[in-house]
Each structure stands twice: as structure tokens, then as C-alpha cells.
Design an enzyme around this catalytic site. Sequence first.
Site, mmCIF file in Angstrom:
data_model
loop_
_atom_site.group_PDB
_atom_site.id
_atom_site.type_symbol
_atom_site.label_atom_id
_atom_site.label_comp_id
_atom_site.label_asym_id
_atom_site.label_seq_id
_atom_site.Cartn_x
_atom_site.Cartn_y
_atom_site.Cartn_z
ATOM 1 N N HIS A 1 0.169 -5.733 -2.673
ATOM 2 C CA HIS A 1 -0.758 -4.773 -2.084
ATOM 3 C C HIS A 1 -0.473 -3.351 -2.560
ATOM 4 O O HIS A 1 0.662 -2.900 -2.547
ATOM 5 C CB HIS A 1 -0.692 -4.847 -0.565
ATOM 6 C CG HIS A 1 -1.889 -4.277 0.090
ATOM 7 N ND1 HIS A 1 -2.054 -2.921 0.287
ATOM 8 C CD2 HIS A 1 -3.015 -4.854 0.551
ATOM 9 C CE1 HIS A 1 -3.228 -2.722 0.847
ATOM 10 N NE2 HIS A 1 -3.827 -3.868 1.019
ATOM 11 N N PRO A 2 -1.522 -2.644 -3.006
ATOM 12 C CA PRO A 2 -1.297 -1.344 -3.643
ATOM 13 C C PRO A 2 -1.164 -0.147 -2.711
ATOM 14 O O PRO A 2 -0.975 0.979 -3.178
ATOM 15 C CB PRO A 2 -2.558 -1.166 -4.503
ATOM 16 C CG PRO A 2 -3.619 -1.925 -3.786
ATOM 17 C CD PRO A 2 -2.944 -3.074 -3.093
ATOM 18 N N CYS A 3 -1.226 -0.354 -1.403
ATOM 19 C CA CYS A 3 -1.306 0.836 -0.539
ATOM 20 C C CYS A 3 -0.053 1.697 -0.586
ATOM 21 O O CYS A 3 -0.114 2.891 -0.318
ATOM 22 C CB CYS A 3 -1.655 0.479 0.904
ATOM 23 S SG CYS A 3 -0.475 -0.604 1.706
ATOM 24 N N GLY A 4 1.090 1.122 -0.951
ATOM 25 C CA GLY A 4 2.316 1.924 -1.009
ATOM 26 C C GLY A 4 2.658 2.422 -2.405
ATOM 27 O O GLY A 4 3.560 3.235 -2.582
ATOM 28 N N THR A 5 1.899 1.957 -3.402
ATOM 29 C CA THR A 5 2.269 2.243 -4.796
ATOM 30 C C THR A 5 2.350 3.736 -5.088
ATOM 31 O O THR A 5 3.293 4.204 -5.726
ATOM 32 C CB THR A 5 1.273 1.578 -5.761
ATOM 33 O OG1 THR A 5 1.292 0.165 -5.561
ATOM 34 C CG2 THR A 5 1.617 1.888 -7.203
#
Lengths: 327, 220
Positions: free
Chosen positions: B170-174
Site C-alpha cells: 500500500h502506497p499511503c506511507g511511501t
Amino acid sequence: MEEEATKYIWEGAIPLQIKLHESEITSFPPPPPLMILGLRIGYLPLLVPPLKAHFSSTLPPGTDNVWFDYKGLPLKWYIPTGVLFDLLCAEPERPWNLTVHFRGSPGDVLTPCEGEESVKWSYINSLKEAAYVINGNCKNVMNMSQADQYDLWQSLLKGNMEGYLKISSKLKLGPFGEDSLPSEESEIVASSRPSRIPVRLYIRSVGEEIVDIEDAPIIDSWDKISYINRPFEIYKEEGGYVSLKQALKSLLPETFNTNSSQEESSTNVKDPNAPDFEDDNAKLRLVRVQGIEPDMDIPFFWLANCLRNPEFYLHICVFISKQPKLR
Amino acid sequence: MRGVCTRSGSLSAADFYASAIYFSQRWNETNSDFPNWVWIPCSRLGAISEDEGYLVLEKIKLQTERNDSNLEELNNCDSSANDDLTDEATLVDVHSHDAHLYDLHIAYSFTYKVPVLYFRGYKSDGCHLSLDEIKEELPSHSVEILQKSKWTFMTQEEHPYLNTPWYTLHPCGTGDWMKLLLSSTSYGENISLIQYLPAWLSVIGQTVGLRVPLELYSRS
């Protein structure tokens, strides 16, 4: 006005006639289909409890793995019911005839749905994504208390608009773009960050020869639909009036390249194998939002504020015809 | 629109495209034993996009626990041939019958303005691996990262361009961890955004057992 629009959206429902797939009928006579209303803002798997109650006596033994199809097309369960209807029924079908399956979900095509939990996760995830688009972070959603998250979800499940608004207002995610309209105060600081609106576009291509959209052929594969999950962005200096048509053109630049701009960009390197589509205009045949065909000149921000779904996404179904190449 | 987003940890779509092309060229140059990353342009309504698409690396073996045990045998045979800089996965016998193969795709998220990894695993008979089966084979440090980090978690989602379910981080923390990575002294202040993808993959690769050769990071 926006309150009326919200009420309209929450009360919107699609009359459904859902039959059980014949391979799963073990009784005679076969059970009648279930007539049920599907909330526009809801999701098909949430209808499983009444469906299960209705069909359980005839189901073969085994574990449930529920999925739906419309004329053979497996339905993506995380797309709101109203959007599926607007997109797949060029001519609105009332009631909408669907088939439910309790076995054998096509795992190569559909992501698995494990009931209400999967739908809830997908919904919260979309809400987080929308928050990120609007605010540049998802803190407000991540920091929701368990109680609030629970109440928000229950409100959606039950179509309880007041309950939903009570909690969603705490998230401070709307209204969209008020500060992008030029005003005396906002001219003080033109922020470098654009206003972003969460948008999900679903595009169907319809042959030029189809005169009546309602005669468009049935979709038999999701490959025939282009899905674009991309925020609409506008910088405050440009702010002011943006029409729906302008917003769509900015979200689909390669689709709406006009011939005049092609002459200017003739020095661009083109893929020699690409079809010469870049020379074509595409013609917007039909745009549907929440079952409505809005005027193309309608202010886009106003449309987004009135017709967005509860997870703050504006879902737009677009039917497009490609113009033949001019020689 | 080209952004100067190093400070925020994100990058524009145009920068993603540039970095993807740069990264795939560097990878293909420095990693000749390994399959190439290929850029697949997005095709929509009959038009092939000039700069929207995704990178693919398919039918590869990752540095998994299973492959590591094969690797040990090879290591014992000829330890002098080992070079820490080389991708160890290339030394695994490509003909082993029970090999699990993986497809890795890197696409751009317009919402989070970061790259996203999509992956699938297969058994030798072509059957897809479940997420649990994949997790079982990941090296232990990968699993640790996944469990402990609030920034990365695996989910199953629809691929943004293919209508099929893929596993994804999941990219939300990238953006958050890329901001930290890019601002750390080892990268210096003037890291060009063209280096974004190698930097990103140096972290993401660890979660799925993909080793990135160090030559990729040398400025050429």
C-alpha cells in the site's frame, strides 16, 4: 441546495431483480428471484444477508463465495451499485436483472470479497485516498476513533444520512474548492498547492455508427472499460469557473486532442506502431453522475460537492465515440 | 508538470516516467544475467500513451528462503565467485523444478504521487500463490519489515491497468519514508529525481526479496 443533493443521493436506489445462478439451484421448483432495492451509494455484497436468507434452502452444500454477474460480466464488488448501473446499462433497465452466485468466484478476474469486512475495508481505504487527495495526508481518517469508524460504516450500511453527516463533518473534507474561487481575501496568498478533487472516471467506447446510446452493445469484459482513478487538479490562479466539460478534457488529454493542437505538436516523437488516434477528436456521447446526465457547462466544483459519494469520490461514467480520422 | 518534490518524498507523473526509463536502462546495463525491466505504455481507448505506463519484470526468482537453500549449495561449491555486489538470485539454478516465479510491476499512483509495487507469484505449474504462501517464502527480514512497519502492508487490489487482482504494498506511507530516505546524508542534498526509482526500490525490494545491485546507484 447541497443538502437537498445529499438527500437525493442517499435516497437513490436501484430496483434489482436478483436470480440465483442455475448451476446452484438444487430444488424444484426453482426459487423465484429476489426483488430488492440496492442503494446507489451501497455495494452489492452488502445485499448478501437478505439474498442468503432467500436462497439458502436451495443452495448446494459448501462454503459461500458470493459474487454477482450482469449478462455474464462478473461485477466488481467495490464499485458502488449506482455506478455499476449507470455504466453497464446504457439504457437503464428497471428492474435491473442480476445473477448471484454463492460458489466459485472467478479469482483470476475478481479480487476476493469476504463479505461485509472486505467492503468496509475498501470503503475506508477509498475514504483515506480521498482525504489524501484533498488534504495531502490521511491523518484525519487514520485518527478516527474506533467508535466513529464503526458509526460511519453503520450509517452507510443502513442508509442513515444524518448519522453519516454527523461523523463525516468531523473529517473536514469538504466542500471542494471554495478557496479556488477568486475572492478578495484569497488573492493575498496564492498557494503553490493546487486544489484537488477525488474523481473516478469510467469510460466506455461506443462505435460512431451507434446513433442511440441505448443501443450500445452489452459489455462482456472489463477490458472494454477504461478506469481512471486520478484527482482533478486546478491551481488557484487559474481558479474560478471550470465547467464539467473542461474538467473532463483535462482528465483525458489524449482523448480530446484537437486537430489544431496536433499541428503544433507535429515535432513530437510518435510511436510508429501507434494507431493515428492522436489526430482524432473523441466525442462525448453521454456523461452520467448519480444517474443524472448533467449539463456539460455545469460548474465542476458545484457538481462534485453535490453529487459525490460518501467516501468523497465523484464517480463519472462517460460514453465516448471516436471520430473518424480527417483526411 | 515537472515537480521538485524531493522534499515531500513524492514525484510527478512526468518524473516517474523519466526515472522509470533511466532505472530500466541502468538495470539492464548492470544486470545482464537477470531479465530486463520493460516499460509498458498505457493503452486507452485505442491510443497509446507517450508517457503513462508501468514497468514490468516477469517470471523471475526472488531471494526467498527456498532459493537461499539452493544458493547455499552453490556457495559451497565456489565461494570465490561470490561478489557481494552481484544479485545473488542470479546464481540460483534456473532449471530447478519446483521454482516459484514472480511477476513484478511498478506503476504510478496519481493519488499518492509515488510508485507502487504490484506482484504475483506462481508455482511451477502456473497456479497462483496465495498471499500466505508468498509470505511463507519471503526472507525473514522481509516479513519483519512488513509486520513492524506501519508504512508498508500488503493487500490484494486490482492492477491499475490490467483487470486482474494483484498483491500490492500500500502506497499511503511511501511519501513519508521516501522523504526520510532522500534527505538522508548518504544521498546528499542534490539528488536528482531521476534517481527516485532506484532509491525507492532499494527499500521496497527488501520487502519482497528483490536484490538491487549496487552498481545501479553509481552516478554515470
